[in-house]
Write a protein that holds these residues in place. Structure first.
Motif, PDB file in Angstrom:
ATOM      1  N   ILE A  83       0.818  -1.255  -0.113  1.00 48.24           N
ATOM      2  CA  ILE A  83       0.033   0.037  -0.014  1.00 48.24           C
ATOM      3  C   ILE A  83       0.845   1.239  -0.085  1.00 48.24           C
ATOM      4  O   ILE A  83       0.582   2.213  -0.776  1.00 48.24           O
ATOM      5  N   TYR A  84       1.920   1.267   0.742  1.00 48.49           N
ATOM      6  CA  TYR A  84       2.808   2.533   0.782  1.00 48.49           C
ATOM      7  C   TYR A  84       3.492   2.643  -0.599  1.00 48.49           C
ATOM      8  O   TYR A  84       3.516   3.864  -0.955  1.00 48.49           O
ATOM      9  N   GLU A  85       3.760   1.550  -1.297  1.00 45.75           N
ATOM     10  CA  GLU A  85       4.360   2.048  -2.814  1.00 45.75           C
ATOM     11  C   GLU A  85       3.348   2.536  -3.706  1.00 45.75           C
ATOM     12  O   GLU A  85       3.696   3.555  -4.566  1.00 45.75           O
ATOM     13  N   CYS A  86       1.951   1.932  -3.341  1.00 46.67           N
ATOM     14  CA  CYS A  86       1.039   2.466  -4.208  1.00 46.67           C
ATOM     15  C   CYS A  86       0.452   3.904  -4.045  1.00 46.67           C
ATOM     16  O   CYS A  86       0.404   4.868  -4.875  1.00 46.67           O
ATOM     17  N   LEU A  87       0.532   4.443  -2.510  1.00 46.01           N
ATOM     18  CA  LEU A  87       0.241   5.662  -2.155  1.00 46.01           C
ATOM     19  C   LEU A  87       1.557   6.616  -2.819  1.00 46.01           C
ATOM     20  O   LEU A  87       1.199   7.621  -3.341  1.00 46.01           O
ATOM     21  N   ALA A  88       2.590   6.104  -2.669  1.00 50.45           N
ATOM     22  CA  ALA A  88       3.645   6.969  -3.076  1.00 50.45           C
ATOM     23  C   ALA A  88       3.869   7.090  -4.489  1.00 50.45           C
ATOM     24  O   ALA A  88       4.043   8.342  -5.139  1.00 50.45           O
ATOM     25  N   GLY A  89       3.459   6.017  -5.283  1.00 48.41           N
ATOM     26  CA  GLY A  89       3.247   6.162  -6.750  1.00 48.41           C
ATOM     27  C   GLY A  89       2.106   7.249  -7.154  1.00 48.41           C
ATOM     28  O   GLY A  89       2.428   8.046  -8.061  1.00 48.41           O
ATOM     29  N   PHE A  90       0.923   7.180  -6.245  1.00 44.60           N
ATOM     30  CA  PHE A  90       0.025   8.044  -6.522  1.00 44.60           C
ATOM     31  C   PHE A  90       0.137   9.515  -6.591  1.00 44.60           C
ATOM     32  O   PHE A  90       0.067  10.277  -7.500  1.00 44.60           O
ATOM     33  N   LEU A  91       1.164   9.735  -5.294  1.00 48.52           N
ATOM     34  CA  LEU A  91       1.586  10.967  -5.260  1.00 48.52           C
ATOM     35  C   LEU A  91       2.491  11.508  -6.129  1.00 48.52           C
ATOM     36  O   LEU A  91       2.456  12.586  -6.503  1.00 48.52           O
ATOM     37  N   LYS A  92       3.671  10.547  -6.659  1.00 45.43           N
ATOM     38  CA  LYS A  92       4.616  11.053  -7.479  1.00 45.43           C
ATOM     39  C   LYS A  92       3.849  11.456  -8.792  1.00 45.43           C
ATOM     40  O   LYS A  92       4.311  12.516  -9.396  1.00 45.43           O
TER      41      LYS A  92
ATOM     42  N   PHE B 272       6.631  12.125 -13.781  1.00 45.29           N
ATOM     43  CA  PHE B 272       5.400  11.245 -13.762  1.00 45.29           C
ATOM     44  C   PHE B 272       5.407  10.193 -14.854  1.00 45.29           C
ATOM     45  O   PHE B 272       4.763   9.336 -14.504  1.00 45.29           O
ATOM     46  N   VAL B 273       6.093  10.448 -15.842  1.00 45.54           N
ATOM     47  CA  VAL B 273       5.942   9.399 -17.173  1.00 45.54           C
ATOM     48  C   VAL B 273       6.601   8.119 -16.684  1.00 45.54           C
ATOM     49  O   VAL B 273       5.931   6.840 -16.697  1.00 45.54           O
ATOM     50  N   GLY B 274       7.709   8.278 -16.088  1.00 45.28           N
ATOM     51  CA  GLY B 274       8.164   6.667 -15.537  1.00 45.28           C
ATOM     52  C   GLY B 274       7.312   5.947 -14.735  1.00 45.28           C
ATOM     53  O   GLY B 274       7.045   4.734 -14.657  1.00 45.28           O
ATOM     54  N   GLU B 275       6.614   6.770 -13.674  1.00 45.86           N
ATOM     55  CA  GLU B 275       5.907   6.171 -12.774  1.00 45.86           C
ATOM     56  C   GLU B 275       4.645   5.549 -13.405  1.00 45.86           C
ATOM     57  O   GLU B 275       3.919   4.174 -13.145  1.00 45.86           O
ATOM     58  N   LEU B 276       4.150   6.360 -14.473  1.00 44.47           N
ATOM     59  CA  LEU B 276       2.885   5.999 -15.117  1.00 44.47           C
ATOM     60  C   LEU B 276       3.071   4.613 -16.133  1.00 44.47           C
ATOM     61  O   LEU B 276       2.254   3.803 -16.030  1.00 44.47           O
ATOM     62  N   THR B 277       4.158   4.693 -16.695  1.00 47.14           N
ATOM     63  CA  THR B 277       4.518   3.551 -17.594  1.00 47.14           C
ATOM     64  C   THR B 277       4.696   2.218 -16.730  1.00 47.14           C
ATOM     65  O   THR B 277       4.193   1.168 -17.412  1.00 47.14           O
ATOM     66  N   GLU B 278       5.187   2.356 -15.711  1.00 43.51           N
ATOM     67  CA  GLU B 278       5.684   1.137 -14.875  1.00 43.51           C
ATOM     68  C   GLU B 278       4.419   0.729 -14.297  1.00 43.51           C
ATOM     69  O   GLU B 278       3.992  -0.489 -14.327  1.00 43.51           O
ATOM     70  N   SER B 279       3.426   1.526 -13.875  1.00 41.14           N
ATOM     71  CA  SER B 279       2.258   1.112 -13.133  1.00 41.14           C
ATOM     72  C   SER B 279       1.304   0.481 -14.058  1.00 41.14           C
ATOM     73  O   SER B 279       0.463  -0.227 -13.903  1.00 41.14           O
ATOM     74  N   PHE B 280       1.233   1.193 -15.449  1.00 38.81           N
ATOM     75  CA  PHE B 280       0.111   0.577 -16.519  1.00 38.81           C
ATOM     76  C   PHE B 280       0.462  -0.566 -16.875  1.00 38.81           C
ATOM     77  O   PHE B 280      -0.396  -1.280 -17.479  1.00 38.81           O
ATOM     78  N   THR B 281       1.764  -1.100 -16.574  1.00 43.45           N
ATOM     79  CA  THR B 281       1.818  -2.692 -16.555  1.00 43.45           C
ATOM     80  C   THR B 281       0.736  -3.755 -16.059  1.00 43.45           C
ATOM     81  O   THR B 281       0.324  -4.570 -16.561  1.00 43.45           O
ATOM     82  N   GLY B 282       0.244  -3.130 -14.800  1.00 45.27           N
ATOM     83  CA  GLY B 282      -0.388  -3.884 -14.045  1.00 45.27           C
ATOM     84  C   GLY B 282      -1.976  -3.722 -14.719  1.00 45.27           C
ATOM     85  O   GLY B 282      -2.838  -5.007 -14.943  1.00 45.27           O
ATOM     86  N   ILE B 283      -2.281  -2.803 -15.289  1.00 43.24           N
ATOM     87  CA  ILE B 283      -3.672  -2.769 -15.972  1.00 43.24           C
ATOM     88  C   ILE B 283      -3.423  -3.413 -17.360  1.00 43.24           C
ATOM     89  O   ILE B 283      -4.451  -4.094 -17.705  1.00 43.24           O
ATOM     90  N   SER B 284      -2.315  -3.266 -17.978  1.00 41.94           N
ATOM     91  CA  SER B 284      -2.403  -3.771 -19.317  1.00 41.94           C
ATOM     92  C   SER B 284      -2.422  -5.570 -19.089  1.00 41.94           C
ATOM     93  O   SER B 284      -2.834  -6.225 -20.078  1.00 41.94           O
ATOM     94  N   ASP B 285      -1.623  -5.898 -17.881  1.00 38.90           N
ATOM     95  CA  ASP B 285      -1.834  -7.340 -17.969  1.00 38.90           C
ATOM     96  C   ASP B 285      -3.123  -7.805 -17.491  1.00 38.90           C
ATOM     97  O   ASP B 285      -3.175  -9.278 -17.434  1.00 38.90           O
ATOM     98  N   THR B 286      -4.055  -7.438 -16.938  1.00 43.42           N
ATOM     99  CA  THR B 286      -5.217  -7.717 -16.327  1.00 43.42           C
ATOM    100  C   THR B 286      -6.599  -7.231 -16.931  1.00 43.42           C
ATOM    101  O   THR B 286      -7.260  -7.987 -17.345  1.00 43.42           O
ATOM    102  N   ILE B 287      -6.669  -5.710 -16.989  1.00 41.20           N
ATOM    103  CA  ILE B 287      -7.756  -5.311 -17.531  1.00 41.20           C
ATOM    104  C   ILE B 287      -7.855  -5.043 -18.834  1.00 41.20           C
ATOM    105  O   ILE B 287      -8.711  -5.418 -19.658  1.00 41.20           O
ATOM    106  N   LEU B 288      -6.913  -4.145 -19.116  1.00 44.77           N
ATOM    107  CA  LEU B 288      -6.705  -4.008 -20.790  1.00 44.77           C
ATOM    108  C   LEU B 288      -5.374  -4.448 -21.391  1.00 44.77           C
ATOM    109  O   LEU B 288      -4.338  -3.603 -21.607  1.00 44.77           O
ATOM    110  N   PRO B 289      -5.532  -5.883 -21.911  1.00 44.52           N
ATOM    111  CA  PRO B 289      -4.122  -6.226 -22.522  1.00 44.52           C
ATOM    112  C   PRO B 289      -3.870  -5.350 -23.791  1.00 44.52           C
ATOM    113  O   PRO B 289      -4.610  -4.703 -24.460  1.00 44.52           O
TER     114      PRO B 289
END
Length: 503
Positions: A42-51, A318-335
Motif C-alpha cells: 500500500i505504501y508503494e501504491c500511495l507513493a506512486g499516486f503522489l509522485k 510522472f511518465v516513468g511512474e505511469l508507464t511502470e504502473s500501467f503494466t498492471g492494467i495492461s496485464d489484467t484489465i486492458l491487454p
C-alpha cells in the motif's frame, strides 16, 4: 429504477468533476490502480499516486504558465486593431459552445458531460477488445475530452439537426470514442520511436496530425537516402559557427528567440496596453507606471524558457511512474494497451530546440495565413491562439526533427500553421461558431473534423456509418502492415526493436 439511475449519474458526476476532467488526479488514479493490480504494498501504491499526481501538476504549472502568459498578448492584437475575430483556442472554443449552443440549437451544455461519459466508456471497450479492434490506447486527458465533447456536440447538432437528444448523445459518443481510440493509437509508433519505448501515446488534439507528420517526415528521409545524399542533419547535429554557438544551448536559444518573437508583438501593442486594465484582468501582470518597458518585455519573454523547463521537469517526474504502473492494467484489465496522455509529455524527449523551432515556424505560417484572410476580406478573421500555435507545432517540430532532420522540423510546422488558420476560418464560419468568438482550432479539428462534418451534413444518417467505418478501418490497416510486431511494440519495445532489426 429512476432512483438507481440518479445514483449512478451522481457517482459519475462526482468522478467526472474531481478525477476524469482533472488530468493530474486521473493520472494518479491510473497509477494507483496499476500498482494495486500488481499487488504492490500500500505504501508503494500511495507513493506512486503522489509522485504521478505531483509530477503532472508540475507539468500543468509549466503548461498553464506558457498559456496564461502569452494568450492575452496574442488576443490583445484583436483589441489593438479593433478586429471582429475568432480566437482559435480550445478554451475559447468551449466558451463559444457554452454561450451559443442554447441560442443556436436550443440544447443544454450539460449534455456534453453525458456525451463524454459515453465516449470514454466506448474508448475503454474498444481497447479492452483490442484483439479484434486493434486499438491499443486509452485517452486519459480529461480537460481535452471536455473541449472535444463540446465541439463535437455542436458539429453533430449542425450537421444532423433532426436527431433527438438521446440520438445525439449516442451517435457523437460513439464517434468521439472511436476518434479517441483510433487517434491515440495512431501516435503509438512515432511516440515509441521518439521516446525509445516510453510506453505512452499522445491523447490530445493533433493525433492524426502527428501520424501525418511522421509519415511525411519518413518520405523526406527516404527521398534523400534514395538520391544518395548525405543523411539529413537533425537540429542537434548542426554545428553553428562563432557566436552562433550560443544557440546550441536550448535554454539560451529559447530565451533569445522568444524575446525576438514576443518582443515584436509587444512593441506593436505598445506600452500603454500593458499598463491598462485589460492586461491585469486577463492574467498578465500589469506594467507599473514608471517601470522599464524593455525589462517588462524581457521578463515576459524569458518566462517562456522558465515554463518550458518546468513542464519538462513535470514530464520526467510522472511518465516513468505511469508507464511502470500501467503494466498492471495492461496485464489484467486492458491487454496490449498504453495510456494516452497530454502532448506536452513529448517535449522532454528528442532535441529541445525542436520545440522552439516548431513553434516559431508554425507561428510564421499562422501569421501569413491571417494576413491573407485580412487581405482577401474573409468573413471570419482568425486570431492566433497560443495553444494551437505552440502545442500543435512544437510536437510536429519534435517528431519531424527526430525522423528526418532540421529541414522537416521547419517546413512541416510552417504548413501546419497555414492549415490551422485556413481550416479554422472555413469550419467555424460554416457551422456558425465564429459568431461566438472562438473555435477549438487544433490541427485535427481544422482538417479531419471538417471533412467528417461534410460527410455528416450531406449524407445524414448514412454519413454516421461512413465516418464510423473510416475510423474502424484505420487500425485494421495499421495491423495488417506488420501483424507480427503490432502488439509487441507496446508489450516489449526492446524485443520489438530487435525483431525489426533482424527483419
Amino acid at each position: 429504477m429512476k432512483t438507481v439511475l440518479d445514483g449512478i449519474f451522481a457517482v459519475w458526476s462526482y468522478f467526472a468533476s474531481n478525477i476524469l476532467t482533472q488530468p493530474a488526479y486521473m493520472i494518479g488514479f491510473i497509477v494507483l490502480i496499476g500498482y494495486l493490480l500488481e499487488k504492490k504494498p500500500i505504501y508503494e501504491c500511495l507513493a506512486g499516486f503522489l509522485k504521478a499526481t505531483v509530477g503532472y501538476m508540475i507539468l500543468m504549472v509549466g503548461s498553464n504558465g506558457l498559456v496564461n502568459s502569452f494568450r492575452p498578448i496574442l488576443t490583445g492584437l484583436k483589441d489593438r486593431f479593433h478586429l471582429t475575430a475568432t480566437v482559435i483556442d480550445p478554451y475559447f472554443g468551449q466558451n463559444a459552445v457554452t454561450d451559443g449552443v442554447m441560442k443556436t440549437f436550443g440544447r443544454s451544455f450539460g449534455d456534453v458531460m453525458i456525451l463524454l461519459l459515453i465516449a470514454f466508456v466506448f474508448n475503454i471497450l474498444l481497447v479492452r477488445f483490442s484483439k479484434y479492434t486493434k486499438m491499443r490506447a486509452v485517452f486519459t486527458t480529461g480537460n481535452v475530452q471536455v473541449q472535444q465533447a463540446a465541439t463535437g456536440f455542436w458539429i453533430l447538432l449542425f450537421a444532423i439537426p433532426s436527431l433527438n437528444r438521446i440520438e445525439v448523445l449516442l451517435v457523437m459518443g460513439v464517434l468521439l470514442g472511436l476518434y479517441w481510440a483510433v487517434g491515440s493509437n495512431l501516435t503509438i509508433k512515432p511516440v515509441q520511436q521518439l521516446t525509445d519505448g516510453g510506453g505512452f501515446a499522445v491523447a490530445h488534439q493533433q493525433m492524426f496530425g502527428i501520424a501525418l507528420v511522421a509519415w511525411i517526415s519518413d518520405k523526406f528521409k527516404s527521398k534523400n537516402e534514395g538520391e544518395g545524399k548525405k543523411k539529413a542533419k537533425r537540429l542537434e547535429d548542426v554545428e553553428l559557427p562563432g557566436f552562433l554557438k550560443i544557440f546550441n544551448e536550448n535554454m539560451v536559444a529559447t530565451a533569445i528567440l522568444m524575446f525576438m518573437f514576443f518582443g515584436i508583438i509587444m512593441l506593436v501593442l505598445g506600452k500603454s496596453y500593458f499598463s491598462g486594465v485589460y492586461a491585469s484582468s486577463d492574467g498578465v501582470s500589469g506594467l507599473a507606471p514608471k517601470a522599464s518597458f524593455f525589462f517588462y518585455i524581457l521578463t515576459t519573454s524569458l518566462g517562456f524558457a522558465v515554463n518550458l523547463a518546468i513542464l519538462q521537469l513535470g514530464v520526467r517526474t510522472f511518465v516513468g511512474e505511469l508507464t511502470e504502473s500501467f503494466t498492471g492494467i495492461s496485464d489484467t484489465i486492458l491487454p496490449n494497451s498504453v495510456p494516452g496522455i497530454d502532448v506536452a509529455a513529448t517535449f522532454a524527449f528528442g532535441e529541445q530546440n525542436a520545440v522552439t523551432i516548431g513553434f516559431l515556424f508554425g507561428a510564421l505560417g499562422q501569421f501569413l495565413a491571417i494576413g491573407a484572410l485580412i487581405l482577401f476580406h474573409s468573413p471570419t478573421i482568425i486570431i492566433a491562439g497560443f495553444i494551437p500555435l505552440f502545442f500543435d507545432n512544437a510536437v510536429f517540430g519534435v517528431i519531424a526533427n527526430n525522423r528526418s532532420g532540421a529541414k522537416a522540423a521547419m517546413i512541416l510546422p510552417f504548413f501546419s500553421g497555414i492549415i490551422q488558420v485556413c481550416g479554422a476560418a472555413l469550419i467555424s464560419t460554416w457551422i456558425g461558431m465564429s459568431k461566438f468568438g472562438g473555435y477549438l482550432g487544433m490541427f485535427d479539428w481544422d482538417t479531419l473534423w471538417p471533412a467528417f462534418t461534410v460527410i455528416l451534413k450531406y449524407l445524414g444518417y448514412f454519413g454516421i456509418a461512413v465516418v464510423a467505418l473510416i475510423l474502424i478501418i484505420i487500425p485494421q490497416i495499421q495491423y495488417r502492415k506488420d501483424p507480427k510486431n503490432y502488439f509487441l511494440m507496446v508489450e516489449d519495445y526492446d524485443a520489438y526493436k530487435e525483431a525489426k532489426k533482424n527483419k
